[in-house]
Design a protein around this motif. Structure first.
Motif, short mmCIF file in Angstrom:
data_model
loop_
_atom_site.label_atom_id
_atom_site.label_comp_id
_atom_site.label_asym_id
_atom_site.label_seq_id
_atom_site.Cartn_x
_atom_site.Cartn_y
_atom_site.Cartn_z
N TYR A 284 0.74 -1.20 -0.12
CA TYR A 284 -0.14 0.08 0.11
C TYR A 284 0.92 1.17 0.10
O TYR A 284 0.61 2.15 0.71
CB TYR A 284 -1.00 -0.12 1.26
N GLN A 285 1.95 1.57 -0.81
CA GLN A 285 3.06 2.59 -0.86
C GLN A 285 1.93 3.80 -1.26
O GLN A 285 1.27 3.76 -2.43
CB GLN A 285 4.13 2.29 -1.62
N ASN A 286 2.29 4.88 -0.13
CA ASN A 286 1.48 6.20 -0.58
C ASN A 286 -0.05 5.95 -0.60
O ASN A 286 -0.61 6.78 -0.88
CB ASN A 286 2.13 6.68 -1.86
N ARG A 287 -0.29 4.74 0.02
CA ARG A 287 -1.83 4.49 0.32
C ARG A 287 -2.17 4.23 1.99
O ARG A 287 -3.16 3.57 2.29
CB ARG A 287 -2.34 3.41 -0.56
N ILE A 288 -1.18 4.49 2.76
CA ILE A 288 -1.49 4.62 4.21
C ILE A 288 -0.93 5.93 4.86
O ILE A 288 -0.02 6.39 4.55
CB ILE A 288 -0.13 3.48 4.79
N ILE A 289 -1.91 6.38 5.68
CA ILE A 289 -1.51 7.58 6.23
C ILE A 289 -1.93 7.63 7.74
O ILE A 289 -2.67 6.66 8.27
CB ILE A 289 -2.35 8.96 5.85
N ASN A 290 -1.03 8.46 8.48
CA ASN A 290 -1.08 8.17 10.03
C ASN A 290 -1.26 9.61 10.64
O ASN A 290 -0.45 10.60 10.00
CB ASN A 290 0.37 7.51 10.58
N VAL A 291 -1.85 9.57 11.56
CA VAL A 291 -1.73 11.04 12.35
C VAL A 291 -1.31 10.85 13.62
O VAL A 291 -1.15 10.01 14.29
CB VAL A 291 -3.26 11.49 12.66
N HIS A 292 -0.01 12.03 13.82
CA HIS A 292 0.61 11.95 14.88
C HIS A 292 0.65 13.02 15.90
O HIS A 292 0.50 13.80 15.16
CB HIS A 292 2.15 11.58 14.66
N PRO A 293 0.75 13.14 17.19
CA PRO A 293 0.46 14.11 17.94
C PRO A 293 1.29 15.25 18.35
O PRO A 293 1.66 15.45 19.51
CB PRO A 293 -0.23 13.59 19.31
N SER A 294 2.30 15.49 17.16
CA SER A 294 3.44 16.66 17.46
C SER A 294 3.67 16.98 16.07
O SER A 294 3.13 16.40 14.91
CB SER A 294 4.52 15.83 18.18
N LEU A 295 4.43 17.97 16.01
CA LEU A 295 4.64 18.74 14.83
C LEU A 295 6.13 17.81 14.38
O LEU A 295 7.31 18.27 14.65
CB LEU A 295 4.98 20.22 14.87
N ILE A 296 6.01 16.90 13.63
CA ILE A 296 7.14 16.24 13.15
C ILE A 296 8.04 17.05 12.31
O ILE A 296 7.78 17.87 11.62
CB ILE A 296 6.69 15.01 12.28
N PRO A 297 9.57 16.88 12.79
CA PRO A 297 10.23 15.87 13.31
C PRO A 297 10.22 15.65 14.91
O PRO A 297 11.14 15.26 15.48
CB PRO A 297 11.38 16.05 12.36
#
Length: 211
Positions: A102-115
């Motif tokens: 699923y390359q470029n078809r998986i998204i994630n939400v992370h609770p900080s301003l990466i990096p």
């Protein structure tokens, strides 16, 4: 119709944000085909069932070894034929086979301003504890594509949230969810559904809507 699989491990507040936006008509042509949980006791499953969304559970402890688990996980996910996988508080590292399929078809939400405050060990309250310990004045949330690393994939959207003097990790977590995560995750899904996200190297270009 953009078909989603939403992967969860806990309360499912980001899942709820997606459900709410779909029900309000703000995510036209988007449907949640299945909610998959790594925890059979996750409250997120109750949220899904309340909206008649099919659910599945895949717990690592039910398998003799990692290979069996990864194969079962892959077979479960591919059986639903979804277009986009959304990690909404999913606490397991995805098997490499799934990431590649699923390359470029998986998204994630992370609770900080990466990096900042990301990578191995940074999840849940730990992210906010680290932000407060460092004394940052702003934090926020990031939605990114998932690659083989941990929180290293191309960034789609970010939103900043203020940090106040008397914040506790719990208070900050709630603010980041309400003011950032619940806004940018549905927005990233909307942009994806419109075909406006283009990955170039490790960057995401958001194309203007067609006139």
């Amino acid at each position: 119709m953009l078909k989603l699989a939403v992967l969860v491990s806990g309360g499912g507040t980001n899942l709820q944000a997606l459900i709410d936006q779909i029900n309000k008509g703000r995510l036209p042509d988007v449907s949640i085909e299945v909610v998959i949980s790594s925890n059979r006791n996750a409250y997120a499953l109750k949220r899904a069932l309340a909206h008649n969304i099919p659910c599945a559970v895949i717990e690592k402890k039910d398998y003799e070894n990692s290979q069996q688990f990864e194969d079962a996980f892959y077979n479960l996910l591919t059986s639903y034929q979804v277009d986009l996988i959304v990690l909404a508080g999913f606490l397991l590292i995805l098997p490499e086979k799934i990431v590649k399929t699923y390359q470029n078809r998986i998204i994630n939400v992370h609770p900080s301003l990466i990096p900042s405050f990301c990578g191995k060990g940074f999840y849940g309250l730990k992210v906010h504890e680290a932000a407060l310990a460092r004394g940052v004045k702003i934090t926020g949330a990031t939605v990114h594509f998932v690659d083989e690393g941990t929180d290293t994939g191309p960034i789609i959207l970010q939103k900043a949230v203020p940090v106040y003097e008397n914040d506790t990790p719990e208070i900050l977590q709630k603010r980041v969810m309400e003011q950032a995560e619940w806004e940018i995750l549905p927005e990233a899904v909307r942009l994806y559904s419109q075909g406006r996200l283009k990955v170039a190297g490790n960057k995401v270009i958001i194309e203007s809507p067609e006139e």
